[in-house]
Design a protein around this motif. Structure first.
Motif, PDB file in Angstrom:
ATOM      1  N   ASP A 158      -4.952   2.212  19.024  1.00 43.65           N
ATOM      2  CA  ASP A 158      -3.877   3.125  19.402  1.00 43.65           C
ATOM      3  C   ASP A 158      -4.332   4.535  19.063  1.00 43.65           C
ATOM      4  O   ASP A 158      -4.791   4.807  17.946  1.00 43.65           O
ATOM      5  N   VAL A 159      -4.233   5.426  20.031  1.00 40.53           N
ATOM      6  CA  VAL A 159      -4.548   6.839  19.840  1.00 40.53           C
ATOM      7  C   VAL A 159      -3.244   7.603  20.020  1.00 40.53           C
ATOM      8  O   VAL A 159      -2.680   7.632  21.117  1.00 40.53           O
ATOM      9  N   ILE A 160      -2.746   8.197  18.946  1.00 44.29           N
ATOM     10  CA  ILE A 160      -1.469   8.918  18.984  1.00 44.29           C
ATOM     11  C   ILE A 160      -1.753  10.405  18.833  1.00 44.29           C
ATOM     12  O   ILE A 160      -2.439  10.832  17.892  1.00 44.29           O
ATOM     13  N   LEU A 161      -1.264  11.191  19.781  1.00 49.54           N
ATOM     14  CA  LEU A 161      -1.436  12.634  19.766  1.00 49.54           C
ATOM     15  C   LEU A 161      -0.088  13.301  19.539  1.00 49.54           C
ATOM     16  O   LEU A 161       0.933  12.863  20.063  1.00 49.54           O
ATOM     17  N   GLU A 162      -0.103  14.366  18.776  1.00 46.01           N
ATOM     18  CA  GLU A 162       1.123  15.120  18.503  1.00 46.01           C
ATOM     19  C   GLU A 162       0.810  16.605  18.627  1.00 46.01           C
ATOM     20  O   GLU A 162      -0.117  17.109  17.984  1.00 46.01           O
ATOM     21  N   ALA A 163       1.552  17.283  19.477  1.00 41.14           N
ATOM     22  CA  ALA A 163       1.346  18.714  19.674  1.00 41.14           C
ATOM     23  C   ALA A 163       2.514  19.484  19.086  1.00 41.14           C
ATOM     24  O   ALA A 163       3.678  19.163  19.345  1.00 41.14           O
ATOM     25  N   ASP A 164       2.200  20.482  18.318  1.00 40.16           N
ATOM     26  CA  ASP A 164       3.205  21.390  17.777  1.00 40.16           C
ATOM     27  C   ASP A 164       3.279  22.576  18.737  1.00 40.16           C
ATOM     28  O   ASP A 164       2.391  23.419  18.781  1.00 40.16           O
ATOM     29  N   LYS A 165       4.351  22.601  19.549  1.00 43.41           N
ATOM     30  CA  LYS A 165       4.479  23.626  20.588  1.00 43.41           C
ATOM     31  C   LYS A 165       4.995  24.934  20.016  1.00 43.41           C
ATOM     32  O   LYS A 165       5.774  24.969  19.083  1.00 43.41           O
ATOM     33  N   ARG A 166       4.535  26.007  20.614  1.00 36.36           N
ATOM     34  CA  ARG A 166       4.922  27.344  20.156  1.00 36.36           C
ATOM     35  C   ARG A 166       5.657  28.063  21.280  1.00 36.36           C
ATOM     36  O   ARG A 166       5.124  28.221  22.374  1.00 36.36           O
ATOM     37  N   GLY A 167       6.884  28.492  21.007  1.00 34.00           N
ATOM     38  CA  GLY A 167       7.629  29.299  21.958  1.00 34.00           C
ATOM     39  C   GLY A 167       8.046  28.537  23.199  1.00 34.00           C
ATOM     40  O   GLY A 167       7.660  27.401  23.427  1.00 34.00           O
ATOM     41  N   GLY A 168       8.894  29.166  24.025  1.00 33.30           N
ATOM     42  CA  GLY A 168       9.301  28.568  25.301  1.00 33.30           C
ATOM     43  C   GLY A 168      10.185  27.354  25.109  1.00 33.30           C
ATOM     44  O   GLY A 168      10.728  27.095  24.044  1.00 33.30           O
ATOM     45  N   HIS A 169      10.311  26.578  26.187  1.00 35.96           N
ATOM     46  CA  HIS A 169      11.175  25.413  26.156  1.00 35.96           C
ATOM     47  C   HIS A 169      10.625  24.385  25.180  1.00 35.96           C
ATOM     48  O   HIS A 169       9.445  24.067  25.164  1.00 35.96           O
ATOM     49  N   GLY A 170      11.473  23.872  24.313  1.00 38.63           N
ATOM     50  CA  GLY A 170      11.045  22.870  23.348  1.00 38.63           C
ATOM     51  C   GLY A 170      10.472  23.484  22.087  1.00 38.63           C
ATOM     52  O   GLY A 170       9.872  22.799  21.279  1.00 38.63           O
ATOM     53  N   SER A 171      10.635  24.773  21.930  1.00 33.63           N
ATOM     54  CA  SER A 171      10.110  25.427  20.743  1.00 33.63           C
ATOM     55  C   SER A 171      10.682  24.775  19.494  1.00 33.63           C
ATOM     56  O   SER A 171      11.862  24.482  19.410  1.00 33.63           O
ATOM     57  N   GLY A 172       9.803  24.577  18.518  1.00 33.14           N
ATOM     58  CA  GLY A 172      10.251  23.979  17.277  1.00 33.14           C
ATOM     59  C   GLY A 172      10.244  22.468  17.296  1.00 33.14           C
ATOM     60  O   GLY A 172      10.621  21.837  16.328  1.00 33.14           O
ATOM     61  N   HIS A 173       9.828  21.860  18.399  1.00 36.81           N
ATOM     62  CA  HIS A 173       9.789  20.403  18.500  1.00 36.81           C
ATOM     63  C   HIS A 173       8.357  19.943  18.753  1.00 36.81           C
ATOM     64  O   HIS A 173       7.589  20.616  19.438  1.00 36.81           O
ATOM     65  N   ASP A 174       8.020  18.783  18.208  1.00 35.37           N
ATOM     66  CA  ASP A 174       6.706  18.200  18.449  1.00 35.37           C
ATOM     67  C   ASP A 174       6.765  17.284  19.667  1.00 35.37           C
ATOM     68  O   ASP A 174       7.796  16.680  19.952  1.00 35.37           O
ATOM     69  N   THR A 175       5.669  17.190  20.360  1.00 37.90           N
ATOM     70  CA  THR A 175       5.575  16.361  21.549  1.00 37.90           C
ATOM     71  C   THR A 175       4.464  15.350  21.354  1.00 37.90           C
ATOM     72  O   THR A 175       3.382  15.700  20.893  1.00 37.90           O
ATOM     73  N   PHE A 176       4.739  14.104  21.700  1.00 33.74           N
ATOM     74  CA  PHE A 176       3.841  13.011  21.390  1.00 33.74           C
ATOM     75  C   PHE A 176       3.231  12.378  22.633  1.00 33.74           C
ATOM     76  O   PHE A 176       3.858  12.326  23.684  1.00 33.74           O
ATOM     77  N   GLY A 177       2.031  11.879  22.482  1.00 34.87           N
ATOM     78  CA  GLY A 177       1.385  11.078  23.507  1.00 34.87           C
ATOM     79  C   GLY A 177       0.726   9.888  22.848  1.00 34.87           C
ATOM     80  O   GLY A 177       0.290   9.959  21.695  1.00 34.87           O
ATOM     81  N   ARG A 178       0.657   8.776  23.561  1.00 34.96           N
ATOM     82  CA  ARG A 178       0.063   7.575  22.988  1.00 34.96           C
ATOM     83  C   ARG A 178      -0.790   6.871  24.040  1.00 34.96           C
ATOM     84  O   ARG A 178      -0.365   6.695  25.178  1.00 34.96           O
ATOM     85  N   PHE A 179      -1.990   6.479  23.647  1.00 32.74           N
ATOM     86  CA  PHE A 179      -2.883   5.704  24.487  1.00 32.74           C
ATOM     87  C   PHE A 179      -3.210   4.414  23.737  1.00 32.74           C
ATOM     88  O   PHE A 179      -3.641   4.463  22.584  1.00 32.74           O
ATOM     89  N   GLN A 180      -3.000   3.289  24.378  1.00 41.53           N
ATOM     90  CA  GLN A 180      -3.319   2.000  23.771  1.00 41.53           C
ATOM     91  C   GLN A 180      -4.393   1.333  24.619  1.00 41.53           C
ATOM     92  O   GLN A 180      -4.166   1.009  25.783  1.00 41.53           O
ATOM     93  N   VAL A 181      -5.560   1.119  24.033  1.00 43.93           N
ATOM     94  CA  VAL A 181      -6.714   0.589  24.759  1.00 43.93           C
ATOM     95  C   VAL A 181      -7.461  -0.403  23.875  1.00 43.93           C
ATOM     96  O   VAL A 181      -7.258  -0.455  22.662  1.00 43.93           O
ATOM     97  N   THR A 182      -8.327  -1.185  24.483  1.00 41.71           N
ATOM     98  CA  THR A 182      -9.258  -1.985  23.700  1.00 41.71           C
ATOM     99  C   THR A 182     -10.392  -1.069  23.246  1.00 41.71           C
ATOM    100  O   THR A 182     -10.569   0.044  23.769  1.00 41.71           O
ATOM    101  N   HIS A 183     -11.177  -1.542  22.296  1.00 42.58           N
ATOM    102  CA  HIS A 183     -12.307  -0.737  21.840  1.00 42.58           C
ATOM    103  C   HIS A 183     -13.309  -0.529  22.966  1.00 42.58           C
ATOM    104  O   HIS A 183     -13.904   0.551  23.092  1.00 42.58           O
ATOM    105  N   GLU A 184     -13.476  -1.543  23.810  1.00 43.42           N
ATOM    106  CA  GLU A 184     -14.398  -1.422  24.938  1.00 43.42           C
ATOM    107  C   GLU A 184     -13.893  -0.392  25.949  1.00 43.42           C
ATOM    108  O   GLU A 184     -14.665   0.421  26.474  1.00 43.42           O
ATOM    109  N   GLN A 185     -12.594  -0.416  26.243  1.00 42.28           N
ATOM    110  CA  GLN A 185     -12.031   0.556  27.181  1.00 42.28           C
ATOM    111  C   GLN A 185     -12.161   1.978  26.645  1.00 42.28           C
ATOM    112  O   GLN A 185     -12.405   2.933  27.403  1.00 42.28           O
ATOM    113  N   ALA A 186     -12.002   2.138  25.340  1.00 44.43           N
ATOM    114  CA  ALA A 186     -12.096   3.470  24.738  1.00 44.43           C
ATOM    115  C   ALA A 186     -13.471   4.077  24.975  1.00 44.43           C
ATOM    116  O   ALA A 186     -13.606   5.299  25.140  1.00 44.43           O
TER     117      ALA A 186
END
Length: 315
Positions: A209-237
């Motif tokens: 599992d690869v979990i990404l979290e972005a701390d956004k600055r300014g604009g819409h969603g300011s002050g909130h973190d945004t997440f992404g997740r990729f679930q793969v096998t080791h071979e697919q990675a």
């Protein structure tokens, strides 16, 4: 033979112990091998057991803020009872499995600032337990993890810091009571929009599992973190174009409502898709505070000192 540490719990003239790692470097899912060398003291001793524990530094959040504690996340007994004679020297070989979720302490041979890992040796005599020996080791990335980290580097991300947070990530099969956050400053083209990006790996024998979290600055969603997740096998990675995946996720943030996540590569179905993500409060599962009490328990914070500063006692 020089022994590192006289075991203080057993008084003057007690046994001494030294734990020697064959190779002080391992990857998640691997094994640490070595031997515990024990030397008898001035009296015969009935050894009840020898236990090895894997320990690391961890950030503990509580009502008054946060502090750093020493947490043991795996332990195994390497010897049962035996009698140790006066001045007797004995060697106990061991092989300790390292959990797949063990945090990384280095990337491409470079240490991750803020991370430290060690093997702690416990020797028990007559109900007294001495946690007498603490030996550092490093944890290198798996090839599947390395593929992601190389993409971060090629895209122009700059490493900021790394730490361990107590709790469980939402929707992730996680066995350890903490997870690692590797923090990066984003490439120049995202300056003014994103403060930083945090990367978390959660692995097992077949999946990453690869979990990404972005701390956004300014604009819409300011002050909130945004997440992404990729679930793969080791071979697919190893086959994925991570630079394209990460860039697509970052570019997609501008059109996402705060708290949404992009990506979610599905290793079972082989497709990409947008996934609604929880807010920060839901990402770290509730109940972490109760877990922390049992995890760090009475581990004295000052025990961290010499080990993590690299000033471990020399024999």
């Amino acid at each position: 033979m020089v022994f590192k540490r006289l075991l203080g719990a057993f008084g003057v003239g007690g046994p001494s112990v030294d734990t020697v790692l064959a190779v002080p470097r391992v990857s998640p899912g691997g094994s640490l091998t070595g031997e515990v060398r024990i030397k008898g003291g001035d009296f015969e001793a009935e050894i009840e057991h020898i236990t090895l524990g894997l320990v690391t530094r961890i950030e503990i959040e509580h009502g008054e803020g946060e502090h750093t504690g020493l947490g043991e996340f795996f332990r195994t007994e390497v010897s049962g009872p035996f009698k140790l004679g006066v001045g007797e020297e004995r060697t106990v070989p061991f092989q300790v499995p390292v959990p797949w979720e063990t945090p990384l302490t280095e990337v491409q041979g470079q240490p991750l600032n803020g991370m430290a890992m060690g093997v702690r040796t416990e020797l028990a005599i007559a109900k007294a337990v001495d946690k007498g020996d603490l030996d550092p080791f490093s944890v290198a990335a798996l090839p599947s993890q390395e593929a992601v980290l190389v993409a971060f580097s090629r895209l122009g991300f700059h490493f900021k810091s790394a730490d361990l947070e107590t709790g469980h990530l939402y929707g992730v099969q996680q066995r350890l009571p903490f997870y690692q956050e590797i923090e990066f400053y984003p490439p120049a083209q995202y300056s003014g929009r994103i403060n930083e990006v945090e990367l978390t790996f959660v692995a097992d024998a077949g999946r990453l599992d690869v979990i990404l979290e972005a701390d956004k600055r300014g604009g819409h969603g300011s002050g909130h973190d945004t997440f992404g997740r990729f679930q793969v096998t080791h071979e697919q990675a190893l086959q994925m174009d991570w630079a394209t995946e990460i860039t697509g996720w970052l570019d997609g943030l501008a059109g996402q409502h705060h708290g949404a996540s992009y990506g979610g590569h599905d290793g079972h179905h082989g497709h990409h898709g947008h996934r609604g993500g929880p807010g920060m409060g839901a990402v770290v599962a509730a109940g972490a505070a109760g877990m922390v009490g049992g995890f760090v328990a009475a581990e004295a914070i000052d025990e961290i000192g010499d080990f993590f500063e690299g000033d471990e006692e020399e024999g």
